[in-house]
Design a protein around this motif. Structure first.
Motif, mmCIF file in Angstrom:
data_model
loop_
_atom_site.group_PDB
_atom_site.id
_atom_site.type_symbol
_atom_site.label_atom_id
_atom_site.label_comp_id
_atom_site.label_asym_id
_atom_site.label_seq_id
_atom_site.Cartn_x
_atom_site.Cartn_y
_atom_site.Cartn_z
ATOM 1 N N LYS A 1 0.820 -1.208 0.000
ATOM 2 C CA LYS A 1 0.000 0.000 0.000
ATOM 3 C C LYS A 1 0.857 1.262 0.000
ATOM 4 C CE LYS A 1 -4.005 2.029 2.185
ATOM 5 N NZ LYS A 1 -5.032 1.889 3.189
ATOM 6 N N TYR A 2 1.904 1.271 0.803
ATOM 7 C CA TYR A 2 2.777 2.437 0.901
ATOM 8 C C TYR A 2 4.185 2.031 0.496
ATOM 9 C CZ TYR A 2 -1.116 4.214 3.618
ATOM 10 O OH TYR A 2 -2.349 4.593 4.029
ATOM 11 N N ASN A 3 4.410 1.921 -0.781
ATOM 12 C CA ASN A 3 5.700 1.511 -1.312
ATOM 13 C C ASN A 3 6.766 2.544 -0.942
ATOM 14 O OD1 ASN A 3 7.916 1.335 -3.190
ATOM 15 N ND2 ASN A 3 6.645 -0.068 -4.374
ATOM 16 N N ARG A 4 7.863 2.075 -0.412
ATOM 17 C CA ARG A 4 8.935 2.977 0.041
ATOM 18 C C ARG A 4 9.447 3.854 -1.098
ATOM 19 N NH1 ARG A 4 13.303 0.735 3.863
ATOM 20 N NH2 ARG A 4 12.501 2.220 5.335
ATOM 21 N N LYS A 5 9.548 3.301 -2.299
ATOM 22 C CA LYS A 5 10.024 4.095 -3.444
ATOM 23 C C LYS A 5 9.042 5.206 -3.779
ATOM 24 C CE LYS A 5 12.862 0.581 -5.597
ATOM 25 N NZ LYS A 5 13.083 -0.257 -6.767
ATOM 26 N N ASP A 6 7.740 4.902 -3.714
ATOM 27 C CA ASP A 6 6.731 5.937 -3.974
ATOM 28 C C ASP A 6 6.812 7.043 -2.935
ATOM 29 O OD1 ASP A 6 5.812 4.581 -6.168
ATOM 30 O OD2 ASP A 6 4.041 3.747 -5.168
ATOM 31 N N LEU A 7 6.980 6.661 -1.674
ATOM 32 C CA LEU A 7 7.079 7.659 -0.612
ATOM 33 C C LEU A 7 8.317 8.535 -0.792
ATOM 34 C CD1 LEU A 7 6.036 5.530 2.488
ATOM 35 C CD2 LEU A 7 4.685 7.283 1.339
ATOM 36 N N GLN A 8 9.436 7.918 -1.156
ATOM 37 C CA GLN A 8 10.675 8.677 -1.358
ATOM 38 C C GLN A 8 10.533 9.598 -2.567
ATOM 39 O OE1 GLN A 8 13.456 8.776 0.706
ATOM 40 N NE2 GLN A 8 13.840 10.551 -0.586
ATOM 41 N N ARG A 9 9.897 9.100 -3.608
ATOM 42 C CA ARG A 9 9.699 9.924 -4.808
ATOM 43 C C ARG A 9 8.834 11.141 -4.485
ATOM 44 N NH1 ARG A 9 6.505 8.175 -10.194
ATOM 45 N NH2 ARG A 9 6.876 10.069 -11.360
ATOM 46 N N ARG A 10 7.777 10.916 -3.704
ATOM 47 C CA ARG A 10 6.892 12.012 -3.311
ATOM 48 C C ARG A 10 7.656 13.033 -2.470
ATOM 49 N NH1 ARG A 10 1.276 12.877 -2.669
ATOM 50 N NH2 ARG A 10 0.921 10.963 -3.799
ATOM 51 N N LEU A 11 8.475 12.565 -1.544
ATOM 52 C CA LEU A 11 9.278 13.462 -0.715
ATOM 53 C C LEU A 11 10.241 14.271 -1.576
ATOM 54 C CD1 LEU A 11 10.153 14.451 2.091
ATOM 55 C CD2 LEU A 11 11.737 12.535 2.167
ATOM 56 N N ASP A 12 10.885 13.609 -2.530
ATOM 57 C CA ASP A 12 11.802 14.310 -3.433
ATOM 58 C C ASP A 12 11.073 15.392 -4.233
ATOM 59 O OD1 ASP A 12 13.837 12.666 -2.545
ATOM 60 O OD2 ASP A 12 13.778 11.338 -4.297
ATOM 61 N N ILE A 13 9.857 15.087 -4.688
ATOM 62 C CA ILE A 13 9.078 16.073 -5.448
ATOM 63 C C ILE A 13 8.722 17.257 -4.554
ATOM 64 C CG2 ILE A 13 6.841 16.482 -6.574
ATOM 65 C CD1 ILE A 13 7.053 13.588 -7.657
ATOM 66 N N GLU A 14 8.309 16.977 -3.316
ATOM 67 C CA GLU A 14 7.941 18.070 -2.411
ATOM 68 C C GLU A 14 9.144 18.959 -2.088
ATOM 69 O OE1 GLU A 14 5.936 16.254 0.904
ATOM 70 O OE2 GLU A 14 4.161 15.821 -0.298
ATOM 71 N N GLU A 15 10.316 18.360 -1.931
ATOM 72 C CA GLU A 15 11.528 19.153 -1.690
ATOM 73 C C GLU A 15 11.879 19.983 -2.924
ATOM 74 O OE1 GLU A 15 14.404 16.263 -0.411
ATOM 75 O OE2 GLU A 15 13.635 16.268 1.643
ATOM 76 N N TRP A 16 11.689 19.391 -4.112
ATOM 77 C CA TRP A 16 11.950 20.119 -5.352
ATOM 78 C C TRP A 16 11.000 21.317 -5.466
ATOM 79 C CZ3 TRP A 16 8.975 21.138 -9.702
ATOM 80 C CH2 TRP A 16 9.669 21.651 -10.805
ATOM 81 N N ILE A 17 9.718 21.086 -5.160
ATOM 82 C CA ILE A 17 8.725 22.172 -5.201
ATOM 83 C C ILE A 17 9.156 23.305 -4.275
ATOM 84 C CG2 ILE A 17 6.366 22.821 -4.542
ATOM 85 C CD1 ILE A 17 5.474 20.018 -5.482
#
Length: 120
Positions: A33-49
């Motif tokens: 349900k909460y894939n670690r890669k998806d979570l890391q990708r989302r975090l990276d996008i939020e930091e980029w934003i």
């Protein structure tokens, strides 16, 4: 030298407790349900934003206007809807914002909408 049977050490194994199995199964479901890669990708996008907003508004974090870019909200929209929503959110920005919008839309492609307690 042969040892007498009464002095030999014995190793005994006990059958594992059956209550442990559901815990392993639950862990597996959470991983799916909460894939670690998806979570890391989302975090990276939020930091980029965050970094890009500093550049767009050319100011410190405290000076950036109240602006919340909700990735899940964007994922619910069509491509044109995403672009329109981002333009609405960034209307106060005087600098060109097309590069930021294109970069963000590229980064969120393929990202899954997050639901449940991890969403803010």
């Amino acid at each position: 030298m042969a040892s007498e049977p009464s002095t030999q050490s014995r190793v005994m194994f006990q059958a594992g407790d059956k209550t442990e199995e559901p815990a392993h199964r639950k862990l597996g479901k959470l991983t799916v349900k909460y894939n670690r890669k998806d979570l890391q990708r989302r975090l990276d996008i939020e930091e980029w934003i965050d970094g890009q907003l500093h550049l767009l508004f050319d100011c410190e974090e405290e000076e950036i206007p109240e602006l919340e870019i909700d990735i899940d909200e964007l994922l619910e929209l069509t491509d044109d809807g995403q672009r329109t929503r981002l333009q609405e959110l960034l209307q106060e920005c005087g600098k060109p914002k097309e590069e930021f919008i294109n970069g963000l839309l590229y980064r969120i492609k393929g990202l899954r909408k997050m639901s449940g307690p991890l969403k803010k």
